[in-house]
Design an enzyme around this catalytic site. Structure first.
Site, mmCIF file in Angstrom:
data_model
loop_
_atom_site.group_PDB
_atom_site.id
_atom_site.type_symbol
_atom_site.label_atom_id
_atom_site.label_comp_id
_atom_site.label_asym_id
_atom_site.label_seq_id
_atom_site.Cartn_x
_atom_site.Cartn_y
_atom_site.Cartn_z
ATOM 1 N N ASN A 46 -24.743 18.586 6.973
ATOM 2 C CA ASN A 46 -24.226 17.921 8.159
ATOM 3 C C ASN A 46 -24.876 18.543 9.388
ATOM 4 O OD1 ASN A 46 -22.444 16.296 6.797
ATOM 5 N ND2 ASN A 46 -20.612 17.221 7.659
ATOM 6 N N ARG A 47 -24.869 17.826 10.488
ATOM 7 C CA ARG A 47 -25.318 18.399 11.759
ATOM 8 C C ARG A 47 -24.203 19.272 12.303
ATOM 9 N NH1 ARG A 47 -29.800 15.915 13.703
ATOM 10 N NH2 ARG A 47 -29.916 13.715 13.173
#
Ligand code: CTP
Ligand code: CA
Length: 221
Positions: A34-35
């Site tokens: 994920n960012r």
């Protein structure tokens, strides 16, 4: 050196904080993630420690330094993050700020996947990761105050209210990630509690952390 006992309004309290992304391996050289920079979670860990709490920070892969005065445990995957969190209990307060990957690759390859000439792109079969926030919220040794985040791109408050109920946590900090919050230095938070919704003005992630740490102090007095 002899350390003085921690002073401050959270002295004697143990806080568990998650931060950063998780990395879910595909093969020895590839992963899904994920960012997340970890800036908000790390700032929260530091703010709680500054108020005297003993803080265990379970951090996914980030480029940030370990916050001073905090016990930082480094993990890669969601399953490792959950195991580290459960091992850290009991805690008085849990704040789950990590951007946990919802899915992992069902079967991690033990050798690097090879791009054979003429072959098609591989199809990845995914498995659901454990929900760390929900697990801690329903745990036999549930912390007294359990707080989650909700990263939403639309219907921010509605989704966050539903998320709070679904997860079984006490508070949700909802933030709109449709702009460039990810990796940025400021956040606009809506605090969702059993009492209702509080809209905070846009502020730095450091100020969000301080305001939250103060609210935690007031709520656990
Ligand atoms: N979270 C978690 N474990 C997961 C997924 C999420 O602990 N496997 C936590 C996050 O740290 C955050 C909260 O749950 O505090 C909400 O995460 P979010 O991704 O917004 O919610 P999801 O339930 O995963 O729903 P969706 O991604 O579909 O919006
Ligand atoms: Ca998610």
């Amino acid at each position: 050196a002899i350390l003085a006992p921690a002073a401050g309004p959270l002295a004697g309290r143990h806080a568990l904080v998650t931060s950063g992304p998780t990395h879910e391996p595909i093969d020895p050289v590839r992963y899904i993630a994920n960012r997340s920079s970890g800036k908000q979670g790390h700032a929260i860990a530091a703010a709680l420690a500054a108020l005297g709490a003993r803080v265990t920070l379970v951090a996914g892969p980030v480029t940030l330094p370990d916050p001073p005065g905090v016990t930082t445990l480094h993990v890669e995957s969601a399953r490792e993050m959950l195991a580290a969190c459960e091992a850290a209990l009991p805690a008085d307060i849990a704040i789950m700020a990590a951007a946990v990957a919802d899915w992992r690759v069902a079967r991690e390859a033990t050798q690097k996947l090879k791009k054979e000439p003429g072959a098609e792109a591989p199809t990845l079969s995914m498995a659901l990761n454990p929900d760390i926030l929900a697990t801690i919220s329903h745990h036999a040794r549930r912390p007294r105050l359990v707080i989650g985040f909700a990263a939403e791109t639309e219907h921010v408050v509605e989704h966050a209210i539903a998320k709070r109920a679904r997860k079984g946590c006490d508070w949700i900090l909802a933030n709109d990630v449709s702009g460039d919050v990810m990796g940025g230095d400021s956040n606009r938070i809506h605090l969702i509690t059993a009492e209702g919704v509080e809209d905070w003005p846009e502020m730095s992630k450091g100020n969000v952390a301080q305001r939250l740490a103060q609210r935690v102090t007031d709520a656990t007095d």
